[in-house]
Design an enzyme around this catalytic site. Structure first.
Site, PDB file in Angstrom:
ATOM      1  N   CYS A 117      34.230  46.941  31.013  1.00 54.27           N
ATOM      2  CA  CYS A 117      32.934  46.748  31.677  1.00 54.27           C
ATOM      3  C   CYS A 117      32.131  48.036  31.787  1.00 54.27           C
ATOM      4  O   CYS A 117      30.923  48.003  32.010  1.00 54.27           O
ATOM      5  CB  CYS A 117      33.134  46.145  33.063  1.00 54.27           C
ATOM      6  N   HIS A 259      27.277  47.766  37.992  1.00 60.67           N
ATOM      7  CA  HIS A 259      27.989  46.712  37.260  1.00 60.67           C
ATOM      8  C   HIS A 259      28.066  45.478  38.149  1.00 60.67           C
ATOM      9  O   HIS A 259      28.404  45.571  39.334  1.00 60.67           O
ATOM     10  CB  HIS A 259      29.386  47.206  36.876  1.00 60.67           C
ATOM     11  N   ASN A 289      29.848  37.939  35.919  1.00 60.77           N
ATOM     12  CA  ASN A 289      30.225  39.246  35.384  1.00 60.77           C
ATOM     13  C   ASN A 289      30.223  39.167  33.858  1.00 60.77           C
ATOM     14  O   ASN A 289      31.080  38.501  33.277  1.00 60.77           O
ATOM     15  CB  ASN A 289      31.611  39.603  35.928  1.00 60.77           C
TER      16      ASN A 289
HETATM   17  O1  UT7 Z   1      34.542  43.869  35.848  1.00 57.14           O
HETATM   18  C1  UT7 Z   1      35.715  44.068  36.576  1.00 57.14           C
HETATM   19  C2  UT7 Z   1      36.227  42.851  37.000  1.00 57.14           C
HETATM   20  N1  UT7 Z   1      36.766  42.284  38.090  1.00 57.14           N
HETATM   21  C3  UT7 Z   1      36.423  42.407  39.374  1.00 57.14           C
HETATM   22  O2  UT7 Z   1      35.598  43.147  39.760  1.00 57.14           O
HETATM   23  C4  UT7 Z   1      37.146  41.554  40.329  1.00 57.14           C
HETATM   24  C5  UT7 Z   1      37.428  42.220  41.619  1.00 57.14           C
HETATM   25  N2  UT7 Z   1      38.000  41.298  42.571  1.00 57.14           N
HETATM   26  C6  UT7 Z   1      37.290  40.309  43.141  1.00 57.14           C
HETATM   27  O3  UT7 Z   1      36.122  40.153  42.850  1.00 57.14           O
HETATM   28  C7  UT7 Z   1      37.971  39.444  44.181  1.00 57.14           C
HETATM   29  O4  UT7 Z   1      39.263  39.956  44.448  1.00 57.14           O
HETATM   30  C8  UT7 Z   1      38.073  37.962  43.749  1.00 57.14           C
HETATM   31  C9  UT7 Z   1      36.703  37.322  43.775  1.00 57.14           C
HETATM   32  C10 UT7 Z   1      38.671  37.853  42.358  1.00 57.14           C
HETATM   33  C11 UT7 Z   1      38.962  37.191  44.729  1.00 57.14           C
HETATM   34  O5  UT7 Z   1      38.538  37.350  46.058  1.00 57.14           O
HETATM   35  P1  UT7 Z   1      39.601  37.582  47.223  1.00 57.14           P
HETATM   36  O6  UT7 Z   1      38.854  37.585  48.488  1.00 57.14           O
HETATM   37  O7  UT7 Z   1      40.376  38.826  46.867  1.00 57.14           O
HETATM   38  O8  UT7 Z   1      40.469  36.256  47.144  1.00 57.14           O
HETATM   39  P2  UT7 Z   1      42.036  36.118  46.924  1.00 57.14           P
HETATM   40  O9  UT7 Z   1      42.428  36.498  45.552  1.00 57.14           O
HETATM   41  O10 UT7 Z   1      42.737  36.779  48.064  1.00 57.14           O
HETATM   42  O11 UT7 Z   1      42.228  34.563  47.066  1.00 57.14           O
HETATM   43  C12 UT7 Z   1      42.091  33.927  48.315  1.00 57.14           C
HETATM   44  C13 UT7 Z   1      42.443  32.468  48.188  1.00 57.14           C
HETATM   45  C14 UT7 Z   1      43.815  32.205  47.574  1.00 57.14           C
HETATM   46  O12 UT7 Z   1      44.380  31.114  48.277  1.00 57.14           O
HETATM   47  P3  UT7 Z   1      45.495  31.343  49.386  1.00 57.14           P
HETATM   48  O13 UT7 Z   1      46.628  32.017  48.660  1.00 57.14           O
HETATM   49  O14 UT7 Z   1      44.863  32.222  50.428  1.00 57.14           O
HETATM   50  O15 UT7 Z   1      45.805  29.970  49.858  1.00 57.14           O
HETATM   51  C15 UT7 Z   1      43.496  31.767  46.169  1.00 57.14           C
HETATM   52  O16 UT7 Z   1      44.450  30.881  45.637  1.00 57.14           O
HETATM   53  O17 UT7 Z   1      41.504  31.813  47.340  1.00 57.14           O
HETATM   54  C16 UT7 Z   1      42.185  31.035  46.345  1.00 57.14           C
HETATM   55  N3  UT7 Z   1      41.389  31.011  45.142  1.00 57.14           N
HETATM   56  C17 UT7 Z   1      40.441  30.098  44.903  1.00 57.14           C
HETATM   57  N4  UT7 Z   1      40.011  29.047  45.614  1.00 57.14           N
HETATM   58  C18 UT7 Z   1      38.994  28.328  45.087  1.00 57.14           C
HETATM   59  C19 UT7 Z   1      41.436  31.882  44.110  1.00 57.14           C
HETATM   60  N5  UT7 Z   1      40.502  31.561  43.186  1.00 57.14           N
HETATM   61  C20 UT7 Z   1      39.876  30.458  43.655  1.00 57.14           C
HETATM   62  C21 UT7 Z   1      38.836  29.648  43.170  1.00 57.14           C
HETATM   63  N6  UT7 Z   1      38.424  28.613  43.916  1.00 57.14           N
HETATM   64  N7  UT7 Z   1      38.203  29.912  41.996  1.00 57.14           N
END
Ligand code: UT7
Length: 333
Positions: A117, A259, A289
């Site tokens: 990225c 970004h 993204n």
């Molecule tokens: O260009 C570089 C690229 N990447 C990034 O910049 C990504 C950086 N990270 C992020 O943007 C965030 O960490 C995410 C958006 C990917 C995730 O947000 P988060 O607040 O860290 O959520 P999490 O991974 O802790 O997930 C929380 C919950 C989980 O459920 P439980 O275990 O708490 O029951 C996941 O299973 O959300 C669940 N979950 C979803 N629910 C609905 C994960 N993905 C989804 C989804 N829809 N798409």
């Protein structure tokens, strides 16, 4: 005798996104997710997905052609082409070579830049140095990605976050009374934890086999939480370092083009720099993204919307897989 500076300025920008817009509600029809979850965790509302037969180089060409038109130069005047991508049409030849041929550009120095990225911002830095060397006059730098081709639509934690598109800029070297255009650029990397964000299969470490395909190893894998923490840290550092190195303060900035990965990362950057969100150009809600395409698409959009005026101080800052990070400070001319 008046003193003159050698400056590299951006003289044209262009961008392109595929016509197929996929909203969060559309995603929720085939993935276990919701508009509420995607918006609140990332700030994304929709993304563009390329057609099956639409390639990264196709998108790069449209953005590149638009940037050359905006620059008002003839395509024969381009003597350096850099395409930043981690979703090339194929491992080789480079996507930049395909763009060179499709746009009927001259047989000039042409290569791909792979810094995930951060690729476009890395590319600007490399083009800046090559133009300042005096060996090149006009560079076409493109960031283009077909992320939909490497997304695992069975993995809801990643597939809702990315989109396809391309953005481009034409850079030229000129003599100016004082330094304008790209004032400075920096890049960094920490390759100690590549598995935090990677496409494991398809390279020499894991050539394609029936097992690698069955194991879904040719799709993007990400530890979102860890990447989030690193992103907040390196986006802040890359921004404050370049601002300080060039002798400015964050309040001198007219516009920041970060970004577009997650609105919460951008908000934490605004907090770290103590500048209001109004000074950021964001389009995450409409594009998701788009990896290396995200900064040049936002740059083109901001410029065409009149958000960048001559004399403005503009910061571009990105991070990505690797981990990589890069920033560029521009006195817009
Ligand atoms: O260009 C570089 C690229 N990447 C990034 O910049 C990504 C950086 N990270 C992020 O943007 C965030 O960490 C995410 C958006 C990917 C995730 O947000 P988060 O607040 O860290 O959520 P999490 O991974 O802790 O997930 C929380 C919950 C989980 O459920 P439980 O275990 O708490 O029951 C996941 O299973 O959300 C669940 N979950 C979803 N629910 C609905 C994960 N993905 C989804 C989804 N829809 N798409």
């Amino acid at each position: 005798m008046p003193s003159h500076s050698q400056s590299v300025t951006i003289i044209g920008t262009g961008s392109y996104a595929p016509t197929n817009i996929v909203t969060n509600d559309d995603m929720a029809k085939f993935v276990d997710t919701s508009d509420e979850w995607i918006r609140s965790r990332s700030g994304i509302g929709a993304r563009h997905f390329a057609a099956t037969d639409e390639t990264t180089s196709d998108m790069a060409c449209i953005a590149g052609r638009r940037a050359i038109e905006a620059a008002g130069i003839d395509r024969s005047e381009i003597d350096l082409i850099i395409v930043a991508t981690m979703t090339p049409d194929m491992p080789f030849p480079s996507t930049a070579c395909l763009v060179q041929s499709k746009l009927m550009l001259p047989n000039v120095t042409t290569f791909d830049m792979q810094a995930a990225c951060s690729g476009f911002v890395y590319g600007l830095s490399v083009a800046n140095s090559m133009l300042l060397s005096g060996n090149f006059k006009n560079a076409l730098v493109i960031g283009a990605e077909k992320m939909s081709g490497i997304l695992d639509f069975e993995d809801r934690t990643t597939c809702v976050l990315f989109g396809d598109g391309a953005g481009a800029a034409v850079l030229t070297a000129t003599e100016t009374a004082e330094k304008v255009g790209i004032l400075g650029a920096l890049g960094g990397a920490d390759g100690s934890a590549p598995s935090l964000l990677q496409q494991p299969g398809g390279g020499s470490a894991m050539p394609a086999t029936n097992e690698s395909i069955a194991g879904r190893q040719h799709f993007l894998k990400m530890n979102g939480k860890e990447i989030f923490k690193s992103a907040v840290r390196v986006m802040g550092q890359a921004s404050t370092d370049i601002i300080e190195q060039m002798g400015y303060s964050p309040e001198d900035l007219n516009l920041v083009i970060p970004h577009q990965a997650n609105m919460r990362i951008i908000e934490s950057l605004a907090k770290r720099l103590s500048i209001p969100m109004e000074k950021f150009h964001n389009n995450l809600d409409r594009y998701g993204n788009t990896s290396a395409a995200s900064v040049p698409i936002a740059l083109d959009e901001a410029y065409r919307a009149g958000r960048i005026q001559s004399g403005d101080l503009v910061l571009l800052v990105a991070f990505g897989a690797g981990l990589t990070w890069a920033s560029t400070l521009i006195r817009w001319q």
